[in-house]
Write a protein that holds these residues in place. Structure first.
Motif, mmCIF file in Angstrom:
data_model
loop_
_atom_site.group_PDB
_atom_site.id
_atom_site.type_symbol
_atom_site.label_atom_id
_atom_site.label_comp_id
_atom_site.label_asym_id
_atom_site.label_seq_id
_atom_site.Cartn_x
_atom_site.Cartn_y
_atom_site.Cartn_z
ATOM 1 N N UNK A 176 36.414 -124.700 -32.444
ATOM 2 C CA UNK A 176 37.625 -124.127 -33.073
ATOM 3 C C UNK A 176 37.992 -124.885 -34.344
ATOM 4 N N UNK A 177 37.879 -126.213 -34.259
ATOM 5 C CA UNK A 177 38.217 -127.035 -35.421
ATOM 6 C C UNK A 177 37.213 -126.849 -36.541
ATOM 7 N N UNK A 178 35.956 -126.615 -36.156
ATOM 8 C CA UNK A 178 34.924 -126.483 -37.167
ATOM 9 C C UNK A 178 34.859 -125.085 -37.757
ATOM 10 N N UNK A 179 35.589 -124.081 -37.195
ATOM 11 C CA UNK A 179 35.510 -122.701 -37.657
ATOM 12 C C UNK A 179 35.995 -122.537 -39.101
ATOM 13 N N UNK A 180 37.198 -123.082 -39.484
ATOM 14 C CA UNK A 180 37.643 -122.896 -40.881
ATOM 15 C C UNK A 180 36.655 -123.494 -41.870
ATOM 16 N N UNK A 181 36.198 -124.681 -41.520
ATOM 17 C CA UNK A 181 35.280 -125.354 -42.437
ATOM 18 C C UNK A 181 34.018 -124.539 -42.607
ATOM 19 N N UNK A 182 33.503 -124.104 -41.480
ATOM 20 C CA UNK A 182 32.268 -123.349 -41.537
ATOM 21 C C UNK A 182 32.480 -121.996 -42.215
ATOM 22 N N UNK A 183 33.690 -121.365 -42.039
ATOM 23 C CA UNK A 183 33.966 -120.054 -42.653
ATOM 24 C C UNK A 183 34.080 -120.161 -44.170
ATOM 25 N N UNK A 184 34.841 -121.162 -44.637
ATOM 26 C CA UNK A 184 35.023 -121.341 -46.083
ATOM 27 C C UNK A 184 33.704 -121.718 -46.745
ATOM 28 N N UNK A 185 32.995 -122.621 -46.132
ATOM 29 C CA UNK A 185 31.721 -123.068 -46.708
ATOM 30 C C UNK A 185 30.703 -121.953 -46.718
ATOM 31 N N UNK A 186 30.928 -120.935 -45.907
ATOM 32 C CA UNK A 186 29.952 -119.868 -45.835
ATOM 33 C C UNK A 186 30.168 -118.801 -46.899
ATOM 34 N N UNK A 187 31.365 -118.782 -47.605
ATOM 35 C CA UNK A 187 31.666 -117.732 -48.594
ATOM 36 C C UNK A 187 30.683 -117.793 -49.756
#
Length: 478
Positions: A419-430
């Motif tokens: 859950x904590x890694x989701x924002x990081x992974x989502x933004x980095x994936x754009x």
């Protein structure tokens, strides 16, 4: 059982064995038998006994020759025993011996031994000679050809061998030994000037009657005497087995005719016609007196005759009672022997049963103690194994609890981390997604352009082909 062929093989083999300390069996011409030639006049044994089952035995005791025997392995009795008169000793206890080398020439026993000592150790024991068992319960006694009563102590001990015995009824055995003893001591010895030159041959003629189908019962007993002295003489005596009171005197020549054809008992002056007639007549008179029951040397007085007549009458009257007493004594002895044998058999059976029971009980106790010992020894081992299994079980439980706790704790921790890694992974994936979109759009456009170019090229190729096909070719001149 040995056959006659085995007996022949035995006769061929026995000559290779050395002399025995108490008895020696040798071949006809072997030097070993020569040790007993001292019992024959001129040291020449009787001739004419040439059958293959005739075995010569030099009977020895304490390493000294005592008498000589010719033994028949076919009839299992001696045909004669040759001996000299010696000063009689007190009667010794009968200790019967056998010659093991007659039955088993390959054994290590090279002397006369007690029969009981070699039972089970000598092969074919009794195949070529008689044994005590052949006489037990047969009604016959072991009658000695060379009587022990005419021998001194050492000689007497040597006479009690079964190779010197023939089956005789108790009464005949008693009569024969009595007659031969009186004849030798009262008629022969006094009329031979050199006692050591008095040679005696006591023999038996076998019959077809056999004890237990094995040992031949003699039909005739005979005695041949030779005084090989300057005033020498010879004499023969015969007793029929079916008449114990008979005692006939005859010449040695006449006796030889009753034996095998060609038999010569004595060589030299004995048995010839030049013997001392006076000595012979005196001996025959003494034998006649012995035969009639008179004492040798008594006077011809009426008193002596009357005394002899009285003795004869008393003897005739007492004979049936004596015979009956002998029969009763014989029956009593046999009954006592049977009772002792029966008691011995019962004790043997009871002893065997008790020993078997004790042995079985001992085996049971040993087996029980062995089982108990194994159980007691296995208790510590089993206890240690149980404790180790309990400890290992506890460790397994602790391991399972820790693993379950770890798995349970891993669920929220992993969810929180994801859950904590989701924002990081989502933004980095754009940027990556935009790059992939641009790449995809560019690729699509490139694909469309390539497809259009390929289509146009195809149409051009098709049109050129049609033109070449259908339009006529125009030459350069046209």
């Amino acid at each position: 059982e040995w056959t006659m062929k085995t007996s022949i093989v035995f006769l061929l083999c026995v000559s290779v064995f050395p002399g025995f300390s108490q008895g020696r069996v040798v071949g006809e011409d072997e030097a070993g038998f020569a040790e007993c030639n001292v019992f024959f006049p001129g040291q020449v044994p009787p001739e004419g006994f040439t059958e293959q089952f005739h075995v010569k035995i030099c009977q020895q005791y304490n390493k000294e020759p005592r008498f000589a025997t010719l033994y028949s392995t076919k009839d299992k009795i001696p045909l004669y025993s040759a001996f000299k008169y010696t000063k009689p000793a007190q009667n010794k206890e009968e200790t019967w011996l056998v010659e093991p080398q007659i039955d088993d020439p390959g054994n290590d026993l090279h002397e006369m031994v007690h029969e009981a000592d070699v039972v089970g150790t000598v092969s074919n024991l009794g195949a070529n000679q008689a044994l005590t068992s052949d006489y037990v319960g047969s009604g016959y006694e072991r009658g000695l050809l060379n009587p022990s009563l005419l021998n001194e102590e050492d000689f007497q001990m040597a006479t009690y061998t079964l190779t010197n015995a023939v089956p005789l009824s108790p009464s005949l055995s008693k009569s024969w030994h009595k007659d031969i003893g009186m004849v030798v001591e009262q008629a022969l010895v006094p009329h031979c000037s050199k006692q050591n030159h008095l040679y005696l041959l006591a023999g038996a003629i076998p019959s077809s009657v056999r004890v237990k189908g094995k040992v031949s019962v003699p039909e005739t007993l005979w005695l041949a005497a030779c005084c090989d002295a300057p005033d020498g003489w010879s004499l023969g005596l015969v007793k029929k087995a079916n008449d114990e009171d008979s005692l006939a005197d005859l010449t040695v020549r006449e006796l030889e005719k009753q034996l095998l054809a060609g038999v010569r008992l004595f060589k030299g002056s004995c048995g010839e016609d030049n013997q001392n007639q006076g000595k012979t007549e005196a001996i025959l008179q003494a034998v006649s007196q012995i035969r009639s029951g008179e004492q040798v040397g008594t006077s011809d007085s009426q008193e002596a005759k009357d005394s002899g007549l009285v003795r004869k009458v008393v003897g005739i009257i007492a004979t049936p009672f004596i015979k009956l007493l002998e029969l009763l004594i014989y029956l009593f002895v046999e009954l006592v022997k049977f009772v002792f044998y029966f008691l011995w058999l019962v004790i043997k059976r009871l002893g065997g049963t008790v020993l078997d029971g004790v042995y079985s009980l001992w085996n049971g106790v040993v087996s029980y103690l062995k089982a108990i010992s194994l159980v007691l020894i296995s208790i510590p081992y089993d206890l240690g194994r149980v404790i180790i299994n309990i400890f290992l079980g506890c460790l397994q439980i602790v391991q399972d609890v820790l693993f379950l706790t770890y798995r349970v704790l891993c669920i929220p921790v992993g969810f929180a981390l994801h859950l904590a890694a989701f924002p990081y992974q989502s933004i980095c994936a754009i940027p990556s997604v935009l790059k992939d979109l641009a790449t995809g759009i560019g690729g699509t456009l490139s694909l469309v352009i390539d497809a259009t170019a390929a289509l146009l090229h195809g149409f051009y190729y098709l049109a050129a082909h049609i033109v070449k096909r259908f339009v006529p070719k125009i030459s350069s001149d046209d």
